[in-house]
Design a protein around this motif. Structure first.
Motif, PDB file in Angstrom:
ATOM      1  N   PHE A 289       0.826  -1.197   0.000  1.00  0.00           N
ATOM      2  CA  PHE A 289       0.000   0.000   0.000  1.00  0.00           C
ATOM      3  C   PHE A 289       0.867   1.257   0.000  1.00  0.00           C
ATOM      4  O   PHE A 289       0.653   2.180  -0.784  1.00  0.00           O
ATOM      5  CB  PHE A 289      -0.936  -0.008   1.215  1.00  0.00           C
ATOM      6  N   LEU A 290       1.886   1.275   0.866  1.00  0.00           N
ATOM      7  CA  LEU A 290       2.728   2.470   0.969  1.00  0.00           C
ATOM      8  C   LEU A 290       3.489   2.721  -0.329  1.00  0.00           C
ATOM      9  O   LEU A 290       3.671   3.866  -0.739  1.00  0.00           O
ATOM     10  CB  LEU A 290       3.711   2.328   2.126  1.00  0.00           C
ATOM     11  N   ALA A 291       3.920   1.649  -0.969  1.00  0.00           N
ATOM     12  CA  ALA A 291       4.747   1.836  -2.163  1.00  0.00           C
ATOM     13  C   ALA A 291       3.914   2.148  -3.398  1.00  0.00           C
ATOM     14  O   ALA A 291       4.310   2.963  -4.229  1.00  0.00           O
ATOM     15  CB  ALA A 291       5.602   0.602  -2.409  1.00  0.00           C
ATOM     16  N   HIS A 292       2.772   1.500  -3.522  1.00  0.00           N
ATOM     17  CA  HIS A 292       2.027   1.673  -4.773  1.00  0.00           C
ATOM     18  C   HIS A 292       0.573   2.094  -4.568  1.00  0.00           C
ATOM     19  O   HIS A 292      -0.188   2.175  -5.514  1.00  0.00           O
ATOM     20  CB  HIS A 292       2.062   0.381  -5.588  1.00  0.00           C
ATOM     21  N   GLY A 293       0.152   2.276  -3.294  1.00  0.00           N
ATOM     22  CA  GLY A 293      -1.221   2.708  -3.040  1.00  0.00           C
ATOM     23  C   GLY A 293      -2.240   1.600  -3.242  1.00  0.00           C
ATOM     24  O   GLY A 293      -3.419   1.882  -3.475  1.00  0.00           O
ATOM     25  N   ASP A 294      -1.784   0.352  -3.142  1.00  0.00           N
ATOM     26  CA  ASP A 294      -2.706  -0.767  -3.382  1.00  0.00           C
ATOM     27  C   ASP A 294      -2.209  -1.950  -2.553  1.00  0.00           C
ATOM     28  O   ASP A 294      -1.059  -2.370  -2.673  1.00  0.00           O
ATOM     29  CB  ASP A 294      -2.691  -1.084  -4.893  1.00  0.00           C
ATOM     30  N   PHE A 295      -3.082  -2.492  -1.684  1.00  0.00           N
ATOM     31  CA  PHE A 295      -2.648  -3.541  -0.758  1.00  0.00           C
ATOM     32  C   PHE A 295      -2.197  -4.819  -1.463  1.00  0.00           C
ATOM     33  O   PHE A 295      -1.504  -5.635  -0.906  1.00  0.00           O
ATOM     34  CB  PHE A 295      -3.780  -3.880   0.225  1.00  0.00           C
ATOM     35  N   LYS A 296      -2.623  -4.991  -2.720  1.00  0.00           N
ATOM     36  CA  LYS A 296      -2.349  -6.259  -3.410  1.00  0.00           C
ATOM     37  C   LYS A 296      -1.085  -6.209  -4.277  1.00  0.00           C
ATOM     38  O   LYS A 296      -0.583  -7.229  -4.694  1.00  0.00           O
ATOM     39  CB  LYS A 296      -3.560  -6.606  -4.323  1.00  0.00           C
ATOM     40  N   SER A 297      -0.610  -5.010  -4.571  1.00  0.00           N
ATOM     41  CA  SER A 297       0.401  -4.883  -5.610  1.00  0.00           C
ATOM     42  C   SER A 297       1.709  -5.602  -5.242  1.00  0.00           C
ATOM     43  O   SER A 297       1.984  -5.890  -4.079  1.00  0.00           O
ATOM     44  CB  SER A 297       0.707  -3.411  -5.862  1.00  0.00           C
ATOM     45  N   GLU A 298       2.517  -5.843  -6.285  1.00  0.00           N
ATOM     46  CA  GLU A 298       3.772  -6.548  -6.068  1.00  0.00           C
ATOM     47  C   GLU A 298       4.881  -5.539  -5.749  1.00  0.00           C
ATOM     48  O   GLU A 298       4.983  -4.497  -6.383  1.00  0.00           O
ATOM     49  CB  GLU A 298       4.139  -7.330  -7.326  1.00  0.00           C
ATOM     50  N   VAL A 299       5.702  -5.870  -4.770  1.00  0.00           N
ATOM     51  CA  VAL A 299       6.837  -5.009  -4.455  1.00  0.00           C
ATOM     52  C   VAL A 299       8.113  -5.778  -4.724  1.00  0.00           C
ATOM     53  O   VAL A 299       8.316  -6.879  -4.221  1.00  0.00           O
ATOM     54  CB  VAL A 299       6.795  -4.547  -2.987  1.00  0.00           C
ATOM     55  N   LYS A 300       8.992  -5.165  -5.540  1.00  0.00           N
ATOM     56  CA  LYS A 300      10.247  -5.800  -5.913  1.00  0.00           C
ATOM     57  C   LYS A 300      11.132  -5.989  -4.682  1.00  0.00           C
ATOM     58  O   LYS A 300      11.322  -5.047  -3.901  1.00  0.00           O
ATOM     59  CB  LYS A 300      10.972  -4.875  -6.905  1.00  0.00           C
TER      60      LYS A 300
END
Ligand code: HDD
Ligand code: HEM
Ligand code: HEM
Lengths: 438, 336
Positions: A289-300
């Motif tokens: 969420f903090l990185a992309h504003g979406d709880f589901k998104s993938e973080v590298k």
């Protein structure tokens, strides 16, 4: 000590030292301008005394800031000649404009410090404002240069050649806005809290209460507003980094494995061998969420970064935790302060609030140092992100370790003298500026 | 635009030499003042340079920024080979700048003042000494980027007769500039006479140091004589400087502050002109015979263009303000 490590340490030492003075040099003129304004408006001499007492402090910090800055402009070449040979013409634009801003600042400071009783009141006031504005502009410009190292722009790198150089594009690189905004706020928050803390301490000690209360109020308001905005701007920076420097984000968050719904890791001890973080608190999905504003998104995660391009994880992670932790505390104090101001008439008598400010005196500056550690260490091993490695930029001269010891000794003695002088300055307030008890 | 940038570089160096030099010189003069007169010299000096000393030192920063933005190769070559004198100069700058401020803003006046003063005076000598050494080394032909050992690469590049002689000459020039400058800043006749005497002494010392530079150049095999006297500009500049020197000695008795200042500034300008004119555009001469040239080793066209523009626009803001600052503090001397 290895020469390469020595060069990095000397750079970090000089910058870590300079940033304290430059923050104060950027922000104090604004505090003085407010106090000066009240004096002109109300003719209450306490404000004049506050302004004068502060201006002495500023003169000390300004001189120290100026010499440490001069040292830096040489050190860039002394320590990183290969970097400067290629980067100078590209990221030099902000530096050349900064030269103008510094110059104006120095001239305006001459007018301000030596102008008491010699000029029209408003002209004199105005020169003080100019000192602040030009200081702030120079801060923004230097940070834009640093942002270019994080997010290189304005040139093409082809076969080891830097071509199609465009200094203007380089200055307005992708990181300049988020970094400059966050840094300017940091300067206000750190200086505001430090100054407010010192005056709060004097109020608690019941010394020259009228003088210190007026000073405290001005500094606290600036510091608290900045501290509130700081968290918003910090979040913006983090989102920015997720896009432009995933390796840095992963190191900050000690995020070893790429995953979606990544959890935010708070505290803990990163273990770079086993790629795990022990004893940490995890908030599922929060990092995504903090990185992309979406709880589901993938973080590298760091697993997607080649081993020789990973920044040191532990330092970056700890530094980030320190900054965010202190930022949160400062924000809470700011909220309490504004509630107190709004609800209670005699708020300044509430000892617990003043005590909180005393406790918070060094917090902003510690957060500033920690934040820069995140930015700079998190960029390693690159000096120009993705283009030039730090180890390829270092000077060929052997024996840098001695230079590092020398500068360490000089800076520590300087810091001691400045602290000692500040202590004497505050001790003398009663004698020099006290109007409330004769 | 390249020529605009080069002109700014030259003028910044000159102004740093003149204004920063007078500033360093004040510390040197204080060092060579008897104990009895020191407090008075100090007061005069503070009144004279207090408001503008920050601004004086900005010229150095402008020059450095022009070098690293516009002429990165020259900047990085000098940074590597002259690392040690540059560091020494930096330490001098730190010590001097902070000691100057501490002297005046320490809220309590006590024994610390003695320490601040010592640091201030010695750093005032060391900084221009190394500044001169660096300038001398740049043209001495001793810088050797291909050196194979530490001594050749990082020590002999600057530790040679010629460079050191230029360093001493620079110190003497600074003392001279300051003495002349201070003549006009005193508030009583006795002090004026003292500074006139100092101006004479420092002028003689500078002349002797100048001769030393020529001797050192001869020993080190540097064709300084040819650089200075081998062309029309050099000869006319030196002649003009000598003539102005005669005028100076004649006028110094009368203590006419304005004319004296102009003459002193003129002499220093002529010296810088002769020493830079002949080998322009080369400003760093290397041991292997190669040159780093302002024309050939400059940054990319677009960089130079925007640098020049930044300097021109900057001047619009800076020059009037600076002029007013100097003018105003000349007109009404600080009261307290
Ligand atoms: C008073 C100081 C202070 C405080 C309270 C904070 N920061 Fe900060 N931070 C800085 C002072 C700072 C800094 C020293 O100013 C940095 C270093 C580089 C920069 O541009 O600002 C920085 C950098 C920085 C970066 C890296 C920027 C980059 O590399 O481009 C991020 C992601 C954050 N901060 C995030 C935060 C968050 C989420 C905070 C929440 C509380 C926070 N900061 C509070
Ligand atoms: C004033 C705030 C700053 C602080 C506290 C700071 C801190 C640091 C630290 C800790 C390092 C060492 C990182 C490492 O080697 O692991 C470093 C390196 C460096 N910084 Fe910064 N930095 C600041 C701003 C800047 C700015 C504005 C610039 C340039 C425009 C800059 C240029 C560099 C360079 C050239 C290095 C050496 C190369 C490298 O290690 O990547 N820094 N700094
Ligand atoms: C984020 C990092 C930095 C910030 C925010 C910053 C800001 C400032 C400010 C506000 C001043 C004015 C002095 C004062 O008021 O105390 C100053 C002085 C100076 N800084 Fe920095 N600076 C930073 C890093 C650097 C770096 C990396 C360099 C070198 C390339 C540098 C070079 C200088 C110079 C030359 C001065 C002296 C100018 C004068 O005499 O006023 N600064 N800096």
């Amino acid at each position: 000590m290895d020469d390469f490590i020595a060069a990095r340490s000397q750079m970090a030492l000089s910058l870590g030292f300079h940033i304290i003075f430059s923050c104060i040099g950027m922000v104090m003129p604004f505090f003085m301008a407010v106090s000066h304004y009240y004096w002109i408006k109300t003719n209450n001499d306490v404000y004049k005394n506050v302004t004068k007492a502060w201006s002495k402090g500023v003169a000390i910090f300004f001189a120290t800031g100026a010499v440490s800055g001069t040292v830096l402009s040489f050190e860039l070449g002394l320590l990183w000649p290969t970097f400067m040979k290629h980067a100078g013409p590209i990221f030099g634009m902000p530096f050349s404009l900064e030269g103008t801003a510094f110059f104006i600042e120095a001239i305006a400071l001459g007018f301000f410090l030596y102008g008491w009783g010699r000029f029209n009141k408003w002209f004199h006031w105005f020169t003080g404002v100019i000192v602040g504005i030009s200081g702030l502009i120079s801060g923004i410009l230097v940070v834009a240069a640093n942002a270019w190292m994080n997010s290189p722009a304005g040139f093409d790198y082809v076969d080891g050649q830097y071509i199609n150089i465009d200094p203007i594009k380089a200055m307005f690189n992708k990181a300049w806005f988020s970094q400059s905004l966050h840094m300017s706020l940091a300067a206000f928050a750190a200086t505001g809290f430090a100054v407010a803390g010192i005056h709060a301490l004097m109020i608690l000690k019941n010394k020259n209460v009228l003088f210190h209360t007026k000073a405290f109020k001005i500094a606290a308001v600036f510091g608290c507003i900045a501290a509130l905005l700081q968290t918003v701007s910090g979040d913006h920076s983090a989102k920015d980094i997720a896009k432009r420097q995933p390796a840095k984000l992963a190191a900050m968050e000690a995020h070893f494995k790429t995953e979606s719904s990544a959890s935010l890791i708070i505290g803990g001890i990163p273990n770079e061998k086993t790629k795990t973080v022990d004893y940490a608190i995890r908030i599922p999905g929060a990092l995504s969420f903090l990185a992309h504003g979406d709880f589901k998104s993938e973080v590298k995660g760091l697993d997607q970064i080649p081993a020789d391009e990973q920044p040191p994880v532990a330092i970056t992670h700890y530094a980030f935790q320190v900054m965010v932790g202190l930022g949160t505390i400062m924000m809470l104090i700011a909220v309490l302060y504004f509630i107190a101001v709004l609800r209670k008439k005699n708020w300044r008598n509430s000892k617990w609030l003043l005590k909180l400010f005393v406790l918070a005196t060094p917090m902003g500056f510690i957060a500033v140092e920690a934040g820069w550690t995140v930015t700079e260490v998190g960029r390693q091993p690159w000096i120009i992100n993705g283009v030039m490695k730090t180890k390829d930029a270092v000077t060929p001269m052997p024996g840098i370790a001695y230079s590092f010891y020398l500068f360490t000794a000089v800076y520590f003695s300087l810091a001691l003298i400045v602290i000692y002088m500040l202590y004497r300055q505050i001790k003398m307030v009663g004698k020099l500026y006290d109007v409330d008890n004769g | 635009m390249l020529y605009v940038v080069i002109a700014y570089l030259w003028v910044s160096v000159l102004l740093y030499l003149l204004m920063g030099g007078a500033d360093f010189g004040a510390g040197i003069i204080e060092l060579f003042t008897s104990k009895k007169n020191r407090p008075r010299t100090h007061r005069t000096m503070y009144r004279a340079i207090g408001p503008i000393w920050e601004a004086n030192h900005m010229w150095l920063i402008i020059a450095i920024v022009i070098l690293f933005v516009g002429f990165p190769e020259i900047y990085s070559t000098m940074s590597v080979s002259l690392h040690i004198p540059l560091t020494a100069m930096l330490l001098g700058i730190i010590a001097r700048g902070t000691a100057f401020t501490f002297r005046h803003y320490d809220a309590v006046v006590d024994d610390m003042q003695v320490i601040y003063r010592r640091i201030f005076m010695y750093a005032s000598c060391i900084t221009p000494l190394f500044l001169g050494i660096i300038a001398g080394s740049a043209v001495s032909g001793k810088i050797d980027p291909g050196a194979h050992n530490f001594l050749e690469g990082y020590i002999f590049s600057w530790l040679n007769l010629f460079s050191v002689a230029v360093g001493i000459f620079t110190v003497a020039i600074c003392g001279f500039l300051a003495a002349v400058y201070l003549i006009g800043e005193t508030d009583n006749e006795e002090d004026t006479q003292r500074f006139i005497a100092k101006a004479r002494t420092t002028n003689i010392i500078a002349a002797i140091a100048g001769v030393l530079v020529f001797i050192a150049a001869k020993i080190d095999g540097i064709p300084l004589k040819e650089w200075v006297f081998g062309n029309a500009v050099g000869i006319s500049a030196i002649t003009a400087a000598s003539l102005s020197l005669v005028l100076f000695w004649w006028l110094v008795k009368k203590g006419k502050r304005f004319i004296l200042r102009v003459l002193a500034g003129f002499q220093v300008t002529m010296i810088l002109l002769t020493t830079t004119y002949r080998h322009f555009p080369d400003i760093v001469l290397l041991k292997n015979g190669a040159h780093l040239s302002l024309l050939e080793n400059s940054g990319h066209e677009k960089t130079i263009y925007s640098l020049g523009l930044a300097l021109l626009i900057g001047s619009i803001f800076i020059l009037p303000a600076l002029f007013y600052l100097v003018y105003d503090f000349q007109k009404k001397k600080i009261k307290s």
